[in-house]
Design an enzyme around this catalytic site. Structure first.
Site, PDB file in Angstrom:
ATOM      1  N   GLY A  15     -43.838 -33.789 -65.675  1.00  0.00           N
ATOM      2  CA  GLY A  15     -43.445 -33.060 -64.574  1.00  0.00           C
ATOM      3  C   GLY A  15     -44.740 -32.724 -63.726  1.00  0.00           C
ATOM      4  O   GLY A  15     -44.663 -32.842 -62.380  1.00  0.00           O
ATOM      5  N   CYS A  59     -44.983 -29.010 -68.751  1.00  0.00           N
ATOM      6  CA  CYS A  59     -44.219 -30.512 -68.684  1.00  0.00           C
ATOM      7  C   CYS A  59     -45.380 -31.574 -68.286  1.00  0.00           C
ATOM      8  O   CYS A  59     -45.676 -31.636 -67.046  1.00  0.00           O
ATOM      9  CB  CYS A  59     -43.007 -30.511 -67.796  1.00  0.00           C
ATOM     10  SG  CYS A  59     -42.123 -31.961 -67.630  1.00  0.00           S
ATOM     11  N   CYS A  83     -42.537 -38.567 -72.643  1.00  0.00           N
ATOM     12  CA  CYS A  83     -42.903 -37.068 -72.524  1.00  0.00           C
ATOM     13  C   CYS A  83     -44.593 -37.118 -72.652  1.00  0.00           C
ATOM     14  O   CYS A  83     -45.031 -37.676 -73.597  1.00  0.00           O
ATOM     15  CB  CYS A  83     -42.421 -36.575 -73.771  1.00  0.00           C
ATOM     16  SG  CYS A  83     -42.960 -34.837 -74.276  1.00  0.00           S
ATOM     17  N   HIS A 125     -37.633 -36.968 -62.386  1.00  0.00           N
ATOM     18  CA  HIS A 125     -38.011 -35.745 -61.869  1.00  0.00           C
ATOM     19  C   HIS A 125     -37.599 -35.310 -60.429  1.00  0.00           C
ATOM     20  O   HIS A 125     -37.672 -36.414 -59.593  1.00  0.00           O
ATOM     21  CB  HIS A 125     -39.604 -35.738 -62.100  1.00  0.00           C
ATOM     22  CG  HIS A 125     -39.926 -35.668 -63.497  1.00  0.00           C
ATOM     23  ND1 HIS A 125     -40.140 -34.172 -63.991  1.00  0.00           N
ATOM     24  CD2 HIS A 125     -40.238 -36.561 -64.252  1.00  0.00           C
ATOM     25  CE1 HIS A 125     -40.610 -34.795 -65.517  1.00  0.00           C
ATOM     26  NE2 HIS A 125     -40.695 -35.923 -65.365  1.00  0.00           N
ATOM     27  N   GLU A 183     -36.634 -28.279 -67.884  1.00  0.00           N
ATOM     28  CA  GLU A 183     -36.712 -29.512 -68.350  1.00  0.00           C
ATOM     29  C   GLU A 183     -35.357 -29.847 -68.610  1.00  0.00           C
ATOM     30  O   GLU A 183     -34.495 -29.207 -69.271  1.00  0.00           O
ATOM     31  CB  GLU A 183     -37.690 -29.609 -69.448  1.00  0.00           C
ATOM     32  CG  GLU A 183     -38.758 -29.762 -69.459  1.00  0.00           C
ATOM     33  CD  GLU A 183     -39.784 -30.357 -70.316  1.00  0.00           C
ATOM     34  OE1 GLU A 183     -39.036 -31.022 -71.291  1.00  0.00           O
ATOM     35  OE2 GLU A 183     -41.150 -29.980 -70.624  1.00  0.00           O
TER      36      GLU A 183
END
Ligand SMILES: N[C@H](CCC[C@H](N)C(=O)O)C(=O)O
Length: 276
Positions: A222, A219, A75, A161, A210
């Site tokens: 991301g 994100c 994260c 992703h 997400e």
């Protein structure tokens, strides 16, 4: 017992952060989704755990759980909040902090302007490492969905992703195509779905549906994956500023085999205690 925590966010992607270095507690999985509830709980996108390292050359172990209780590999916005948390709570005197995650090691560095710079490690592009079912590695893939064939890039930042190029994030099918791709059978561990609008070679906009949460205000991983996809396809250049609904991140990537560097803010909202 009462469990101490901080509520934090990185560009509106929000977190419950728990110190399990000075606190001893076992957090049952069903508590996570209860606490994540924005009406009856604390309300957050992810729970972040600060734990002692298991590797001697690391400073901390960094664990991440989505609002649905699933434990995940990485994260990015959370990493910046992690750094702010361990420094402000005097859990380390360092300003360059090495953390181990399920997705690999990262280096977190506090900058002079109160932002946090994260060496996110290199993107993984081989389908098997994402994981993504494909005959061979490619810059983009054609994926059949109930809404027709979608062209996307598949990239791992430790977590998976999919990046879909769009003309405008404002009209992108985030709430319809996002969930379809999140659970698409070609992504056996599900996937985070980014919708990328290129404004110039150094500037883009991004919205992310997400995995395990839904659309978030930002994100970090991301944004890393979107920058890699755009640079690989020659429509973005490093460094690139990516505007998410919650604010802007700066991404740097020198090409395959190199780390992605992400820089952005990390904020504390409040401190709390919750019965466990
Ligand atoms: N939902 C993600 C984890 C959090 C990623 C995001 N909040 C970030 O800042 O990178 C996943 O299931 O892989």
């Amino acid at each position: 017992m009462l469990l101490r925590f901080w509520k934090m966010h990185g560009l509106g992607n929000d977190f419950m952060v728990v110190d399990l270095v000075t606190q001893r507690a076992r957090l049952p999985a069903q508590k996570i989704s209860e606490w994540a509830n924005r009406h009856t709980g604390i309300g957050f996108d992810q729970l972040l755990l600060v734990e002692p390292p298991t590797h001697p050359d690391m400073d901390f172990r960094y664990r991440i759980f989505n609002a649905d209780g699933s434990e995940v590999e990485n994260c990015g916005n959370g990493a910046r909040c992690f750094a702010r948390f361990v420094v402000d709570n005097q859990l380390t005197a360092k300003r360059d902090i090495r953390v181990e995650t399920a997705g690999g090691p990262m280096l977190l560095s506090l900058t002079d302007d109160a932002r946090v710079r994260v060496d996110m490690g290199p993107p993984r592009l081989a389908p098997a490492e994402i994981p993504f079912h494909a005959e061979m590695q490619s810059l983009s893939y054609e994926v059949e969905t109930e809404q027709g064939t979608v062209s996307l890039s598949a990239i791992s930042m430790g977590n998976p992703h999919a990046v879909v190029m769009v003309d405008s994030v404002d009209t992108a099918p985030v709430t319809t195509l996002g969930p379809l791709l999140e659970r698409h059978h070609r992504f056996p561990r599900r996937v985070n779905v980014g919708f990328l609008e290129v404004l110039s070679t150094r500037h883009a906009r991004l919205r992310v549906f997400e995995r395990g949460v839904g659309e978030t205000r930002a994100c970090g991983t991301g944004a890393c994956a979107a920058a890699v996809a755009g640079i690989q396809q020659g429509v973005l250049e490093s460094p690139v500023n990516i505007d998410l609904p919650g604010g802007q991140l700066t991404l740097e990537w020198a090409g395959e085999g190199h780390s992605v560097i992400m820089t952005g803010p990390a904020e504390r909202v409040f401190e709390g205690r919750i019965p466990l």
